[in-house]
Design a protein around this motif. Structure first.
Motif, short mmCIF file in Angstrom:
data_model
loop_
_atom_site.label_atom_id
_atom_site.label_comp_id
_atom_site.label_asym_id
_atom_site.label_seq_id
_atom_site.Cartn_x
_atom_site.Cartn_y
_atom_site.Cartn_z
N GLU A 35 0.83 -1.21 0.00
CA GLU A 35 0.00 0.00 0.00
C GLU A 35 0.86 1.25 0.00
OE1 GLU A 35 -3.12 0.08 2.88
OE2 GLU A 35 -3.98 -1.80 2.16
N ASN A 36 1.97 1.25 0.74
CA ASN A 36 2.87 2.40 0.74
C ASN A 36 3.44 2.63 -0.66
OD1 ASN A 36 2.55 3.02 3.42
ND2 ASN A 36 4.43 2.05 4.07
N ASP A 37 3.92 1.56 -1.30
CA ASP A 37 4.47 1.69 -2.64
C ASP A 37 3.44 2.26 -3.60
OD1 ASP A 37 6.84 0.65 -1.72
OD2 ASP A 37 6.55 -1.34 -2.63
N GLU A 38 2.21 1.75 -3.50
CA GLU A 38 1.13 2.23 -4.37
C GLU A 38 0.83 3.70 -4.08
OE1 GLU A 38 -3.60 1.40 -4.87
OE2 GLU A 38 -2.31 -0.33 -4.50
N PHE A 39 0.76 4.06 -2.81
CA PHE A 39 0.45 5.44 -2.43
C PHE A 39 1.52 6.40 -2.93
CE2 PHE A 39 1.11 9.00 0.42
CZ PHE A 39 -0.11 9.63 0.31
N PHE A 40 2.79 6.11 -2.60
CA PHE A 40 3.86 7.04 -2.94
C PHE A 40 4.11 7.12 -4.44
CE2 PHE A 40 4.83 6.51 1.59
CZ PHE A 40 4.83 7.86 1.95
N SER A 41 3.86 6.06 -5.16
CA SER A 41 4.05 6.12 -6.61
C SER A 41 2.94 6.93 -7.28
CB SER A 41 4.11 4.72 -7.22
OG SER A 41 2.88 4.06 -7.08
N SER A 42 1.83 7.15 -6.57
CA SER A 42 0.73 7.93 -7.13
C SER A 42 0.86 9.43 -6.84
CB SER A 42 -0.61 7.43 -6.58
OG SER A 42 -0.74 7.77 -5.21
N LEU A 43 1.80 9.82 -5.98
CA LEU A 43 1.96 11.23 -5.64
C LEU A 43 2.60 12.01 -6.78
CD1 LEU A 43 3.30 11.09 -1.98
CD2 LEU A 43 1.02 11.73 -2.72
N PRO A 44 2.13 13.23 -7.02
CA PRO A 44 2.81 14.06 -8.02
C PRO A 44 4.17 14.50 -7.48
CG PRO A 44 1.12 15.33 -6.88
CD PRO A 44 1.01 13.90 -6.40
N ILE A 45 5.09 14.73 -8.36
CA ILE A 45 6.41 15.21 -7.95
C ILE A 45 6.35 16.73 -7.93
CG2 ILE A 45 8.85 15.33 -8.55
CD1 ILE A 45 8.48 12.57 -9.88
N VAL A 46 6.49 17.29 -6.74
CA VAL A 46 6.46 18.74 -6.57
C VAL A 46 7.62 19.16 -5.68
CG1 VAL A 46 3.98 19.11 -6.88
CG2 VAL A 46 4.85 18.50 -4.64
N GLN A 47 8.07 20.36 -5.89
CA GLN A 47 9.12 20.94 -5.04
C GLN A 47 8.48 22.01 -4.17
OE1 GLN A 47 11.92 19.92 -4.47
NE2 GLN A 47 13.05 19.25 -6.25
N PRO A 48 8.66 21.93 -2.87
CA PRO A 48 8.13 22.98 -2.00
C PRO A 48 8.77 24.32 -2.31
CG PRO A 48 8.91 21.09 -0.72
CD PRO A 48 9.36 20.89 -2.13
N VAL A 49 7.96 25.36 -2.25
CA VAL A 49 8.47 26.71 -2.50
C VAL A 49 9.51 27.05 -1.45
CG1 VAL A 49 7.83 29.15 -2.59
CG2 VAL A 49 6.28 27.40 -3.52
N GLY A 50 10.66 27.55 -1.89
CA GLY A 50 11.71 27.94 -0.97
C GLY A 50 12.66 26.80 -0.60
N HIS A 51 12.39 25.61 -1.08
CA HIS A 51 13.25 24.46 -0.79
C HIS A 51 13.54 23.71 -2.08
CE1 HIS A 51 12.82 24.75 3.60
NE2 HIS A 51 11.57 25.10 3.34
N THR A 52 14.10 24.41 -3.05
CA THR A 52 14.26 23.82 -4.37
C THR A 52 15.25 22.67 -4.42
OG1 THR A 52 15.89 25.51 -4.90
CG2 THR A 52 13.62 25.93 -5.57
N SER A 53 16.14 22.56 -3.43
CA SER A 53 17.11 21.48 -3.45
C SER A 53 16.71 20.32 -2.54
CB SER A 53 18.50 22.01 -3.05
OG SER A 53 18.46 22.47 -1.72
N GLN A 54 15.50 20.33 -2.05
CA GLN A 54 15.03 19.29 -1.12
C GLN A 54 14.92 17.95 -1.83
OE1 GLN A 54 14.48 19.97 2.11
NE2 GLN A 54 13.97 17.87 2.58
N ASN A 55 15.60 16.93 -1.31
CA ASN A 55 15.55 15.60 -1.89
C ASN A 55 15.01 14.55 -0.94
OD1 ASN A 55 16.75 16.27 -4.40
ND2 ASN A 55 18.75 16.31 -3.43
N VAL A 56 15.01 14.83 0.36
CA VAL A 56 14.58 13.85 1.35
C VAL A 56 13.40 14.43 2.13
CG1 VAL A 56 15.25 12.51 3.38
CG2 VAL A 56 16.91 12.90 1.55
N PHE A 57 12.32 13.66 2.19
CA PHE A 57 11.14 14.04 2.95
C PHE A 57 10.84 12.93 3.95
CE2 PHE A 57 10.84 15.99 -1.18
CZ PHE A 57 10.46 17.28 -0.90
N GLY A 58 10.32 13.28 5.09
CA GLY A 58 9.92 12.28 6.07
C GLY A 58 8.41 12.28 6.20
N PHE A 59 7.84 11.11 6.33
CA PHE A 59 6.39 10.98 6.49
C PHE A 59 6.13 10.18 7.76
CE2 PHE A 59 6.88 11.70 1.99
CZ PHE A 59 5.85 12.58 1.71
N ASP A 60 5.34 10.76 8.68
CA ASP A 60 4.88 10.04 9.85
C ASP A 60 3.56 9.39 9.47
OD1 ASP A 60 7.06 11.05 11.18
OD2 ASP A 60 5.93 12.60 12.22
#
Length: 71
Positions: A7-32
């Motif tokens: 389910e995690n693989d399915e969920f994360f593969s369905s997310l659009p790829i977006v860059q947060p404003v002000g964090h253009t070099s962000q490559n690692v995100f954490g999800f609780d």
């Protein structure tokens, strides 16, 4: 493969790829995340600077090294 991983693989593969404003070099995100009594996976919050030190407690350091390589 576990249901949660599937389910995690399915969920994360369905997310659009977006860059947060002000964090253009962000490559690692954490999800609780949590799992309810029906097995449904819920995202509680997302973090722009996740604490990855917990991955050092794993016997296999591969996941930690992978995350570090993305930073």
């Amino acid at each position: 493969m576990s249901i949660v991983k599937s389910e995690n693989d399915e969920f994360f593969s369905s997310l659009p790829i977006v860059q947060p404003v002000g964090h253009t070099s962000q490559n690692v995100f954490g999800f609780d995340m949590g799992i309810d009594s029906n097995g449904k996976v819920w995202i509680i919050e997302a973090n722009l600077r996740p604490d990855i030190t917990l991955f050092l407690k794993l016997k296999d350091k591969g996941m930690y090294l992978t995350i570090v390589s993305y930073r």
